[in-house]
Design a protein around this motif. Structure first.
Motif, PDB file in Angstrom:
ATOM      1  N   TRP A   4      50.183  44.387  35.453  1.00  0.00           N
ATOM      2  CA  TRP A   4      49.718  42.999  35.499  1.00  0.00           C
ATOM      3  C   TRP A   4      50.787  42.096  36.085  1.00  0.00           C
ATOM      4  CZ3 TRP A   4      45.038  43.835  35.370  1.00  0.00           C
ATOM      5  CH2 TRP A   4      44.436  44.651  34.436  1.00  0.00           C
ATOM      6  N   CYS A   8      50.652  39.626  39.343  1.00  0.00           N
ATOM      7  CA  CYS A   8      50.988  38.212  39.242  1.00  0.00           C
ATOM      8  C   CYS A   8      51.967  37.775  40.309  1.00  0.00           C
ATOM      9  CB  CYS A   8      51.578  37.919  37.864  1.00  0.00           C
ATOM     10  SG  CYS A   8      50.379  38.089  36.536  1.00  0.00           S
ATOM     11  N   TYR A  18      41.681  33.393  42.504  1.00  0.00           N
ATOM     12  CA  TYR A  18      42.638  34.304  41.892  1.00  0.00           C
ATOM     13  C   TYR A  18      43.780  33.480  41.343  1.00  0.00           C
ATOM     14  CZ  TYR A  18      45.940  38.071  41.251  1.00  0.00           C
ATOM     15  OH  TYR A  18      46.816  38.960  40.705  1.00  0.00           O
ATOM     16  N   CYS A  20      47.003  33.313  38.216  1.00  0.00           N
ATOM     17  CA  CYS A  20      47.797  34.099  37.292  1.00  0.00           C
ATOM     18  C   CYS A  20      48.859  33.203  36.677  1.00  0.00           C
ATOM     19  CB  CYS A  20      48.430  35.273  38.033  1.00  0.00           C
ATOM     20  SG  CYS A  20      49.352  36.344  36.952  1.00  0.00           S
ATOM     21  N   MET A  22      52.181  33.204  34.521  1.00  0.00           N
ATOM     22  CA  MET A  22      53.191  34.173  34.123  1.00  0.00           C
ATOM     23  C   MET A  22      54.426  33.459  33.587  1.00  0.00           C
ATOM     24  SD  MET A  22      54.697  37.281  36.352  1.00  0.00           S
ATOM     25  CE  MET A  22      56.262  36.711  36.945  1.00  0.00           C
ATOM     26  N   TRP A  31      47.881  37.712  32.466  1.00  0.00           N
ATOM     27  CA  TRP A  31      47.079  37.847  33.674  1.00  0.00           C
ATOM     28  C   TRP A  31      45.723  37.227  33.434  1.00  0.00           C
ATOM     29  CZ3 TRP A  31      42.787  41.254  34.858  1.00  0.00           C
ATOM     30  CH2 TRP A  31      42.449  41.248  36.206  1.00  0.00           C
TER      31      TRP A  31
END
Length: 141
Positions: A4, A8, A18, A20, A22, A31
């Protein structure tokens, strides 16, 4: 977790769907899946499994299965499940020819293999002298 995190850290040209989030440390990485599966496939392009795991059914290429001289043909790979049928055939004393289906390169999606195993999973076998003398496919269920 590392998978994951690698997703990211993909380039910023990914679709806007999309996203992500982090954190700086790996333990708090999170994620957030994309809204559409196609966006995830686009993000993973270039990955060695990109062409294998798709949400589609049926053959992806035209290729016949190899056939040896024995009436029973086994199509598998040296995996724990793949070995079981070979062990059974050896224990029963049934003559067979074994053929490698390389699931890493997508052999399970050939038209010949899908004809023997519609779910594209190994092991699969074909008894060319099945009931009434007709070929009969046997597959993982």
């Amino acid at each position: 977790l590392k998978f994951w995190i690698n997703l990211c850290s993909l380039p910023p040209e990914l679709p806007s769907t999309y996203s992500c989030a982090m954190a700086r440390d790996e333990e708090n990485a999170k994620w957030i899946p994309p809204e559409r599966i196609e966006d995830l496939y686009k993000a993973a392009d270039g990955n060695s499994f990109t062409g294998i795991n798709r949400p589609t059914a049926g053959p992806q290429n035209e290729s016949l299965l190899p056939r040896g001289e024995a009436r029973f043909q086994l199509y598998s790979l040296a995996t724990p499940n793949g070995w079981k049928v070979g062990i059974l055939l050896e224990e029963l004393g049934i003559a067979y020819d074994a053929h490698v289906i390389n699931i890493g390169s997508g052999d399970q999606f050939s038209s010949g293999f899908v004809g023997a195993s519609p779910n594209s999973k190994i092991p699969a076998a074909v008894d060319f002298e099945g009931p009434g003398g007709e070929p009969m496919a046997l597959m993982e269920g």
